[in-house]
Motif scaffolding. Structure first.
Motif, PDB file in Angstrom:
ATOM      1  N   THR A   4       1.071  -1.807  -0.206  1.00 25.17           N
ATOM      2  CA  THR A   4      -0.100   0.079  -0.258  1.00 25.17           C
ATOM      3  C   THR A   4       0.917   1.260   0.036  1.00 25.17           C
ATOM      4  O   THR A   4       2.177   0.986   0.639  1.00 25.17           O
ATOM      5  CB  THR A   4      -1.247  -0.260   1.164  1.00 25.17           C
ATOM      6  N   PRO A   6       1.724   5.056   1.053  1.00 21.56           N
ATOM      7  CA  PRO A   6       2.195   5.473   2.465  1.00 21.56           C
ATOM      8  C   PRO A   6       1.292   6.388   2.105  1.00 21.56           C
ATOM      9  O   PRO A   6       0.216   6.625   3.567  1.00 21.56           O
ATOM     10  CB  PRO A   6       3.180   6.195   2.896  1.00 21.56           C
ATOM     11  N   THR A   8      -1.618   6.643   0.698  1.00 19.11           N
ATOM     12  CA  THR A   8      -2.898   5.790   0.694  1.00 19.11           C
ATOM     13  C   THR A   8      -3.428   5.343   2.062  1.00 19.11           C
ATOM     14  O   THR A   8      -4.335   5.384   2.757  1.00 19.11           O
ATOM     15  CB  THR A   8      -2.899   4.489  -0.445  1.00 19.11           C
ATOM     16  N   TYR A   9      -2.467   4.678   2.872  1.00 15.40           N
ATOM     17  CA  TYR A   9      -2.434   4.183   3.907  1.00 15.40           C
ATOM     18  C   TYR A   9      -3.066   5.145   5.277  1.00 15.40           C
ATOM     19  O   TYR A   9      -3.569   4.967   5.614  1.00 15.40           O
ATOM     20  CB  TYR A   9      -0.846   2.918   4.707  1.00 15.40           C
ATOM     21  N   GLN A  12      -5.927   5.684   5.038  1.00 14.28           N
ATOM     22  CA  GLN A  12      -7.422   4.709   5.655  1.00 14.28           C
ATOM     23  C   GLN A  12      -7.480   4.533   7.298  1.00 14.28           C
ATOM     24  O   GLN A  12      -8.767   4.304   7.511  1.00 14.28           O
ATOM     25  CB  GLN A  12      -6.696   3.227   4.443  1.00 14.28           C
TER      26      GLN A  12
END
Length: 65
Positions: A4, A6, A8-9, A12
């Motif tokens: 993933t 970072p 996007t992480y 989320q």
């Protein structure tokens, strides 16, 4: 397992944290009081059990000693 990004992480993770329903101050206070009451009741219970076991054991030992 997919890797993933970072960014996007973090997005989320922030979305998941926003879903958390935090307790109110009153709920925290009531829960804390209940924990202290239950801890005190448990301490009293085990103290009484300890006294009963100790007196029973002393009674049995006094018969043979």
């Amino acid at each position: 397992m997919a890797k993933t990004n970072p960014l996007t992480y973090l997005q989320q993770a922030r979305a998941e944290v926003s879903k958390v329903v935090w307790p109110t101050r009153r709920e925290v206070l009531l829960t804390t009081v209940m924990v202290f009451i239950m801890a005190a009741l448990t301490a009293v219970f085990f103290a009484l059990v300890d006294i009963l076991i100790r007196s029973g054991l002393q009674g049995v030992l006094s018969l043979f000693g």
